[in-house]
Design a protein around this motif. Structure first.
Motif, PDB file in Angstrom:
ATOM      1  N   LEU A   9      37.306  43.355  43.146  1.00  0.00           N
ATOM      2  CA  LEU A   9      37.747  42.915  41.819  1.00  0.00           C
ATOM      3  C   LEU A   9      38.450  41.560  41.894  1.00  0.00           C
ATOM      4  O   LEU A   9      38.257  40.705  41.022  1.00  0.00           O
ATOM      5  CB  LEU A   9      38.665  43.955  41.182  1.00  0.00           C
ATOM      6  CG  LEU A   9      37.983  45.240  40.713  1.00  0.00           C
ATOM      7  CD1 LEU A   9      39.020  46.235  40.222  1.00  0.00           C
ATOM      8  CD2 LEU A   9      36.970  44.936  39.621  1.00  0.00           C
ATOM      9  N   ILE A  10      39.250  41.349  42.911  1.00  0.00           N
ATOM     10  CA  ILE A  10      39.912  40.059  43.083  1.00  0.00           C
ATOM     11  C   ILE A  10      38.872  38.958  43.317  1.00  0.00           C
ATOM     12  O   ILE A  10      38.962  37.870  42.740  1.00  0.00           O
ATOM     13  CB  ILE A  10      40.939  40.119  44.231  1.00  0.00           C
ATOM     14  CG1 ILE A  10      42.121  41.003  43.816  1.00  0.00           C
ATOM     15  CG2 ILE A  10      41.415  38.725  44.622  1.00  0.00           C
ATOM     16  CD1 ILE A  10      43.096  41.280  44.933  1.00  0.00           C
ATOM     17  N   GLY A  13      37.128  38.183  40.129  1.00  0.00           N
ATOM     18  CA  GLY A  13      38.043  37.448  39.260  1.00  0.00           C
ATOM     19  C   GLY A  13      38.153  35.984  39.646  1.00  0.00           C
ATOM     20  O   GLY A  13      38.136  35.094  38.786  1.00  0.00           O
ATOM     21  N   LEU A  17      37.014  32.793  37.373  1.00  0.00           N
ATOM     22  CA  LEU A  17      37.892  31.678  37.025  1.00  0.00           C
ATOM     23  C   LEU A  17      37.262  30.342  37.389  1.00  0.00           C
ATOM     24  O   LEU A  17      37.376  29.357  36.647  1.00  0.00           O
ATOM     25  CB  LEU A  17      39.241  31.829  37.721  1.00  0.00           C
ATOM     26  CG  LEU A  17      40.192  32.869  37.132  1.00  0.00           C
ATOM     27  CD1 LEU A  17      41.421  33.029  38.017  1.00  0.00           C
ATOM     28  CD2 LEU A  17      40.595  32.469  35.726  1.00  0.00           C
TER      29      LEU A  17
END
Length: 58
Positions: A9-10, A13, A17
Motif C-alpha cells: 500500500l505504501i 501510494g 503521488l
C-alpha cells in the motif's frame, strides 16, 4: 502477512503521488515542450553524438 500488505500500500501510494505530480506538471506547463535529454552525449565535448546503433548515415 499484514506487513506485506502495508508495504504494498505504501508503494502504491508513492507511485500514485508521483503520477499525480507529473500530471500537475503537465497541466501547469501547457505552453512548454517536454524534451528528452540526449542519452548518447560525447564525453569530451558534452554535445549530443549521432546515432550510436551501428548504422551508417546516408
Amino acid at each position: 502477512m499484514n506487513t506485506i500488505i502495508i508495504v504494498a500500500l505504501i508503494a502504491v501510494g508513492v507511485v500514485g503521488l508521483m503520477m499525480a505530480g507529473l500530471g500537475l506538471k503537465m497541466l501547469l506547463h501547457k505552453e512548454k515542450e517536454f524534451k528528452r535529454p540526449c542519452a548518447n552525449a560525447d564525453p569530451k565535448t558534452g554535445r549530443c553524438a549521432n546515432c550510436t546503433c551501428g548504422k551508417k548515415k546516408k
